[in-house]
Design an enzyme around this catalytic site. Structure first.
Site, PDB file in Angstrom:
ATOM      1  N   LYS A   1       0.832  -1.210   0.000  1.00  0.00           N
ATOM      2  CA  LYS A   1       0.000   0.000   0.000  1.00  0.00           C
ATOM      3  C   LYS A   1       0.862   1.254   0.000  1.00  0.00           C
ATOM      4  O   LYS A   1       0.559   2.229  -0.700  1.00  0.00           O
ATOM      5  CB  LYS A   1      -0.953  -0.017   1.205  1.00  0.00           C
ATOM      6  CG  LYS A   1      -2.047  -1.076   1.067  1.00  0.00           C
ATOM      7  CD  LYS A   1      -2.840  -1.332   2.347  1.00  0.00           C
ATOM      8  CE  LYS A   1      -3.784  -2.514   2.125  1.00  0.00           C
ATOM      9  NZ  LYS A   1      -4.618  -2.844   3.291  1.00  0.00           N
TER      10      LYS A   1
ATOM     11  N   GLN B   1      -4.914  -1.905   9.484  1.00  0.00           N
ATOM     12  CA  GLN B   1      -4.744  -3.208   8.845  1.00  0.00           C
ATOM     13  C   GLN B   1      -5.298  -4.314   9.746  1.00  0.00           C
ATOM     14  O   GLN B   1      -5.001  -4.367  10.943  1.00  0.00           O
ATOM     15  CB  GLN B   1      -3.264  -3.450   8.525  1.00  0.00           C
ATOM     16  CG  GLN B   1      -2.981  -4.707   7.742  1.00  0.00           C
ATOM     17  CD  GLN B   1      -3.525  -4.668   6.308  1.00  0.00           C
ATOM     18  OE1 GLN B   1      -3.706  -3.600   5.726  1.00  0.00           O
ATOM     19  NE2 GLN B   1      -3.805  -5.827   5.754  1.00  0.00           N
TER      20      GLN B   1
ATOM     21  N   ASP C   1     -11.208   2.148   3.486  1.00  0.00           N
ATOM     22  CA  ASP C   1     -11.442   0.703   3.378  1.00  0.00           C
ATOM     23  C   ASP C   1     -12.916   0.397   3.078  1.00  0.00           C
ATOM     24  O   ASP C   1     -13.246  -0.707   2.643  1.00  0.00           O
ATOM     25  CB  ASP C   1     -11.087  -0.005   4.696  1.00  0.00           C
ATOM     26  CG  ASP C   1      -9.716  -0.667   4.661  1.00  0.00           C
ATOM     27  OD1 ASP C   1      -9.262  -1.026   3.559  1.00  0.00           O
ATOM     28  OD2 ASP C   1      -9.120  -0.821   5.743  1.00  0.00           O
TER      29      ASP C   1
END
Ligand code: GUN
Length: 293
Positions: free
Chosen positions: A52, A96, A119
């Site tokens: 990322k 995460q 997200d």
């Protein structure tokens, strides 16, 4: 049979994002900024987050990685989420997953300001998207839809079978494909571990989205000629001929199924790369304040 090339499409999308960032900067606007929080040292999570950060650099975004040890308290993590919620320089951020067992993933997810939830995991975004309203779409479903669009695969009136009902893939992709518009207007069946005759459902499918996390699950006897197969599986299996010591295996028995397909995604090189680039698309939307002005 045509291979759906996630590598080519994701590279093209990244270039489009990078060009748009240059445009923003030329207009004197702010460089989009993504923050990733990583707790502990899980090998998979380390690799995903490193990817990322690299993707951000490719797109011209600013990125910040914030690390915590795996004994961080939920309270400390919540405080950091609140700090990022209030930091005007941060356009979007992710925590995460998975998190250590003593921390509630649900609590952390709900603490994130939905306007920065790139997200697309916050209930406000999940709800808005399922209502057909603007919101952050989570990365894997968004990546699948992008591939369908770029290959101009017809979805209206088609029978789509989604295998797997997870909150981050099965449920949202089923929801999106049944909505009005393109890619949508499909008749969607979701099958899962309690379904009686998965094979019969798959044999009547025009499009199969395989997202159950069982390597090689979908076999040639389960699909009809001309089917479109989207393989979301990315199970790490040990391999002694790769640098990392593992390789990714999809949910589809590719060698058996591919000859019957009109289109199929490979693993690796299919949906996984699109998932990564979808997060970048969401970060651009967050940076431009497009969804929540
Ligand atoms: N863990 C596995 N996939 C994801 C993802 O898309 N986002 C976050 N935050 N964690 C993950």
């Amino acid at each position: 049979m045509q291979l759906i090339d996630g590598k080519a499409v994701s590279a093209a999308v990244k270039e489009e994002i990078a060009a748009e960032v240059q445009q923003l900067l030329a207009e004197g606007r702010k460089r989009p900024h993504l923050v990733a929080i990583l707790v502990g040292h899980d090998g998979g999570s380390e690799a995903y987050v490193a990817g990322k950060v690299r993707d951000c650099a490719d797109c011209g975004f600013k990125s910040t990685l914030i690390r915590f040890d795996d004994d961080v308290t939920e309270e400390t993590l919540l405080a950091e989420v609140n700090r990022l919620n209030q930091d005007a320089d941060v356009d979007g951020f992710i925590v995460q997953l998975p998190l250590p067992r003593h921390i509630s993933e649900q609590k952390i997810t709900e603490a994130i300001d939905y306007r920065k939830d790139v997200d697309g995991f916050h209930p406000v975004n999940v709800g808005r998207v399922s209502l057909g309203l603007p919101g952050f779409v989570s990365a894997t479903p968004a990546g699948i839809l992008e591939l369908i669009k770029r290959y101009q695969i017809e979805t209206a009136g088609k029978h789509v079978v989604v295998i797997g009902r997870s909150n981050i893939v099965g449920k949202p992709v089923a929801n999106l494909l049944m909505q009005k518009g393109y890619p949508g207007n499909a008749s969607v069946t979701v099958v899962h571990s309690y379904s009686n005759d998965i094979r019969a459902q798959c044999l009547s499918a025009d499009i199969i989205i395989c997202a159950l996390g069982k390597p090689g699950f979908l076999t040639a006897d389960m699909v009809r000629e001309g089917v479109v197969v989207i393989d979301v599986g990315t199970t790490r299996v040990p391999a002694n001929d790769t640098k990392s010591g593992f390789r990714l295996k999809g949910d589809v028995d590719f060698n058996g199924v591919a000859p019957k397909c009109s289109y199929i995604t490979p693993v690796p090189g299919g949906v996984g790369l699109m998932t990564r680039v979808s997060l970048m698309q969401n970060t651009l939307l967050a940076g431009k304040k497009s969804l929540y002005p």
